[in-house]
Design an enzyme around this catalytic site. Structure first.
Site, PDB file in Angstrom:
ATOM      1  N   CYS A 258    -105.229  11.862  -4.125  1.00 49.80           N
ATOM      2  CA  CYS A 258    -105.969  11.434  -5.309  1.00 49.80           C
ATOM      3  C   CYS A 258    -105.260  10.306  -6.033  1.00 49.80           C
ATOM      4  O   CYS A 258    -105.809   9.728  -6.973  1.00 49.80           O
ATOM      5  CB  CYS A 258    -106.185  12.609  -6.260  1.00 49.80           C
TER       6      CYS A 258
ATOM      7  N   GLU B 284    -110.312  17.768 -11.749  1.00 50.15           N
ATOM      8  CA  GLU B 284    -109.736  16.488 -11.332  1.00 50.15           C
ATOM      9  C   GLU B 284    -110.693  15.887 -10.317  1.00 50.15           C
ATOM     10  O   GLU B 284    -111.006  16.501  -9.301  1.00 50.15           O
ATOM     11  CB  GLU B 284    -108.358  16.701 -10.705  1.00 50.15           C
TER      12      GLU B 284
END
Length: 511
Positions: free
Chosen positions: A302, A265
């Protein structure tokens, strides 16, 4: 519990001999007590070898025992008490309430995976009975199950010292799948990592598992991570971090004799689409919610919203006016590390001097270790011609794109890279236009939201925390929720096996 900075390799502990480093107090930049020894090549080799040896027995643990192991890890983490939170506060600058919640999230997902393991659905057992009388050729007896891929290397994340670190989602899902784990601790929170690592080590011993089921390594540079990904006994990687770091690991993994998947990620600016009717009806409320989401965790999630797309006009002016009213009162917040703070300031400075960007508002100034929230705007045409305006600024910085009309907004969406989330703010009268865009947005992100922001990532069987590159390395996967277990499994078909050598789980139907 006394920290000693040692490596935790397969039930043992020893001082790493490859240099040393200290944890840093995020609020001051000062070294914290206790130094940590970096792992040598021999240490990495030992951890990988022990993980491979443990795999033979751990992969075959019965589901009840494996689930109990995950629950024991959760209990051991909780038993650390305030010492864990106090150390994490020092190393990350995150507030106590946030870290208490993150600890609950980490233990909650361990227990969620324990339930998933007991249910056994992830094995996806399939039976297709043979038929010897079929013409012109007999039909074989076919049975299928998912098996664990092998030892997994997990890289701790800087921004979630508990939920995406030593015993976070990657570790929990890999262990749930039946894979031993070697964790490379993040240097931003080594003390927190050691405390949690010891909790996992105690759980391994309490459940009488092979000690190689878990190891924790520290690194004074990048060599440990590189060696781990290249080691032939490591069969998958879980990573949360920068695009540069993730793609470097992907490159190493692809060049192996046997390439392996890297579930990384990496980068997302999480676009927000403000539809005209929603904005005209609720500009102030949306603006207030946006500012709260922008600054949450100093913008170091994020999923913080970094880009807003809207059609120019009075409603957008009202939205911007509200943000300029709110942002100046926002206090600067301590960032996770001095280097993250420096990079954030650099990214904001680049936006300030960009010829096609105008600064709208900013929060209160702080120290060199704090981030000041900042909001900017540009035009749709500038956004379409300046690719650098899509660059992620990791922190509380946002860019509003004033589009001439929905056609230009549509064109801006076409230029976007893969994302973790896309949020849509819609009114009843916007639904037809939103419905038209949904198929396009499905191709852009792993999670679509309506009238909300992506900063809340529920740990749920229905959650997807992933998306097309560069949001993640593999947009078919998720790092949050029970579907995360499938990253560390692969299917095997058993054809015409006699009952005596079939895996136990596949003996349920008559041969």
């Amino acid at each position: 519990m006394t920290l000693n900075g040692n490596l935790l390799v397969a039930g043992t502990e020893a001082r790493g001999s490859n240099g040393e480093f200290h944890g840093i107090e995020a609020a001051t930049g000062k070294p914290l007590a206790v130094s940590f020894g970096g792992a040598s090549r021999a240490d990495v080799d030992a951890a990988a070898a022990q993980a491979w040896e443990a795999f033979a027995s751990y992969r075959e643990t019965d589901l009840g025992s494996r689930a109990s192991f995950l629950e024991t890890i959760a209990a051991e983490i909780e038993a650390i008490g305030d010492e864990l939170i106090d150390r994490a506060i020092s190393e990350t600058g995150l507030p106590r309430g946030r870290l208490d919640g993150e600890r609950n999230r980490a233990t909650g997902q361990l227990r969620l995976f324990a339930k998933e393991v007991r249910a056994g659905r992830f094995q996806e057992l399939r039976f297709d009975e043979g038929d010897l009388s079929r013409k012109p050729a007999p039909k074989p007896d076919l049975r299928l199950r998912n098996i664990p891929v092998g030892p997994v290397a997990v890289f701790g994340a800087s921004n979630f010292p508990l939920a995406f670190s030593v015993a976070g989602g990657d570790t929990a899902s890999a262990l749930a799948a039946g894979c031993p784990v070697v964790v490379k601790a993040h240097s931003a929170h080594p003390g927190t990592s050691e405390l949690v690592g010891r909790a996992v080590q105690r759980a391994v011993a309490a459940c009488r598992l092979h000690p190689g089921t878990f190891s924790l390594l520290f690194d004074t540079g990048i060599e440990v991570g590189q060696q781990l990904v290249a080691d032939h006994r490591i069969r998958a990687v879980g990573f949360t971090g920068s695009r540069r770091g993730g793609t470097a690991l992907m490159d190493i993994a692809s060049r192996r004799r046997q390439p392996i998947p890297v579930y990384a990620e990496m980068s997302s600016i999480n676009p927000v689409i403000l539809f005209p009717n929603a904005l005209s009806q609720n500009a102030d409320a949306i603006a207030s919610a946006f500012v709260s989401s922008l600054i949450l965790g100093a913008g170091q999630f994020c999923t913080n919203p970094g880009l807003l797309l809207a059609v120019d006009g009075a409603a957008l002016d009202a939205f911007i006016a509200k943000t300029t009213e709110l942002l100046p009162d926002v206090a600067a917040q301590t960032m996770l590390t001095p280097s993250i703070a420096q990079n954030f300031c650099k990214g904001v400075a680049q936006l300030r001097v960009h010829p096609e960007v105008r600064a709208i508002a900013s929060g209160k100034s702080g120290s060199e270790f704090e981030g000041t929230a900042a909001l900017f705007e540009t035009t749709g045409s500038a956004f379409l011609t300046h690719e650098e305006l899509q660059n992620e600024v990791f922190g509380a910085a946002g860019l509003i794109v004033r589009c001439r009309d929905m056609g230009e907004l549509d064109a801006a969406i076409n230029e976007l890279e893969g994302q973790l989330t896309v949020a849509l703010f819609v009114d009843k009268n916007d639904e037809a236009e939103a419905r038209r865009l949904v198929p396009k947005l499905e191709m852009l992100a792993g999670r679509l939201l309506v009238n909300g922001f992506g900063t809340g990532v529920e740990v749920s069987p229905a959650m997807v925390h992933g998306g097309p590159y560069p949001a993640t390395a593999d947009g078919r996967s998720t790092s949050v929720g029970t579907l995360a277990i499938y990253r560390f499994l692969r299917p095997v078909c058993y054809q015409d096996f006699p009952a005596g050598i079939l895996p136990t789980a596949l003996r349920d139907q008559k041969l």
